[in-house]
Design an enzyme around this catalytic site. Structure first.
Site, short mmCIF file in Angstrom:
data_model
loop_
_atom_site.label_atom_id
_atom_site.label_comp_id
_atom_site.label_asym_id
_atom_site.label_seq_id
_atom_site.Cartn_x
_atom_site.Cartn_y
_atom_site.Cartn_z
NE ARG A 93 -3.37 0.09 2.51
CZ ARG A 93 -3.86 0.67 3.75
NH1 ARG A 93 -3.12 0.19 5.05
NH2 ARG A 93 -4.14 2.02 3.82
CB SER A 95 -0.28 4.41 3.76
OG SER A 95 -1.44 5.36 3.15
N GLY A 97 4.50 2.02 1.85
CA GLY A 97 5.87 2.56 1.17
C GLY A 97 6.48 4.01 1.64
CG LEU A 120 3.81 -10.42 2.88
CD1 LEU A 120 2.88 -9.51 3.96
CD2 LEU A 120 3.03 -9.95 1.55
CD GLU A 121 9.81 -11.79 -1.54
OE1 GLU A 121 9.77 -10.64 -2.32
OE2 GLU A 121 9.84 -12.62 -2.39
CD GLN A 138 -3.05 -1.51 -3.15
OE1 GLN A 138 -4.11 -1.05 -2.75
NE2 GLN A 138 -2.02 -0.65 -3.54
CE1 TYR A 151 3.63 -21.65 -9.42
CE2 TYR A 151 2.05 -22.47 -7.53
CZ TYR A 151 3.60 -22.02 -8.19
OH TYR A 151 4.40 -22.01 -6.97
#
EC number: 3.5.4.30
Length: 173
Positions: A93, A95, A97, A120-121, A138, A151
């Site tokens: 998001r 905000s 960043g 998440l990294e 998001q 996949y």
């Protein structure tokens, strides 16, 4: 083409799965995902692509956890997602960043047919306190044209939690 928020909502239960789902997190062309309370941190400062790298769990308490700069934290979304017939993409998001927090180093792109939690990294420019349940990123969906295959990789599909790198398996082929 990117799906609108209303299209995302219309596709829920068929082409798109987001569990748990909450209308208040739906945006004009994305859906906000939340940070789970568990993180993983690698045990060693030097990592090897050809070998499994051990990691230890770290729990984010309700009062928050101060993240250090220069350290990679692996987290995951609270939400489980599935994408059928659409290409899922993940972005932090704005905000988040603007506080200098990256939620993915390179892996913001998903594959059609991916089912699981998003790892998440997490990396920060400045020390920053994070909290469990914060809307950290998001997800949005692109249409795909032409014939495609879902996949199939077993490395990360149907994961149950945070996934450290399994790149070493590519060297075993």
């Amino acid at each position: 083409m990117i799906l609108s928020g209303l299209e995302i909502k219309d596709k829920l239960g068929s082409d798109i799965v987001i569990e748990p789902y909450d209308d208040s997190r739906l945006n004009p062309n994305s859906y906000n995902l939340r940070l789970h309370n568990e993180l993983l941190v690698y045990d060693n400062n030097e990592l090897d692509m050809k070998k499994p790298n051990t990691a230890s769990p770290l729990i984010i308490p309700e009062e928050g956890l101060l993240l250090e700069t220069g350290k990679l934290y692996l987290g995951r979304t609270i939400e489980y997602t599935e994408s059928h017939n659409y290409v899922p993409m993940l972005e932090g998001r704005s905000s988040i960043g603007r506080l200098g927090l990256f939620v993915h180093v390179t892996a913001g792109f998903g594959d059609v047919g991916f089912c699981g939690f998003w790892t998440l990294e997490i990396f920060c420019v400045h020390p920053i306190r994070v909290y469990p349940g914060v809307e950290i990123c998001q997800i949005f969906y692109h249409t795909i044209e032409g014939k495609y295959e879902n996949y199939k990789s077993g490395k990360y599909q149907h994961n149950k939690g945070i996934q450290p790198s399994l790149l070493y398996k590519d060297f075993e082929k």
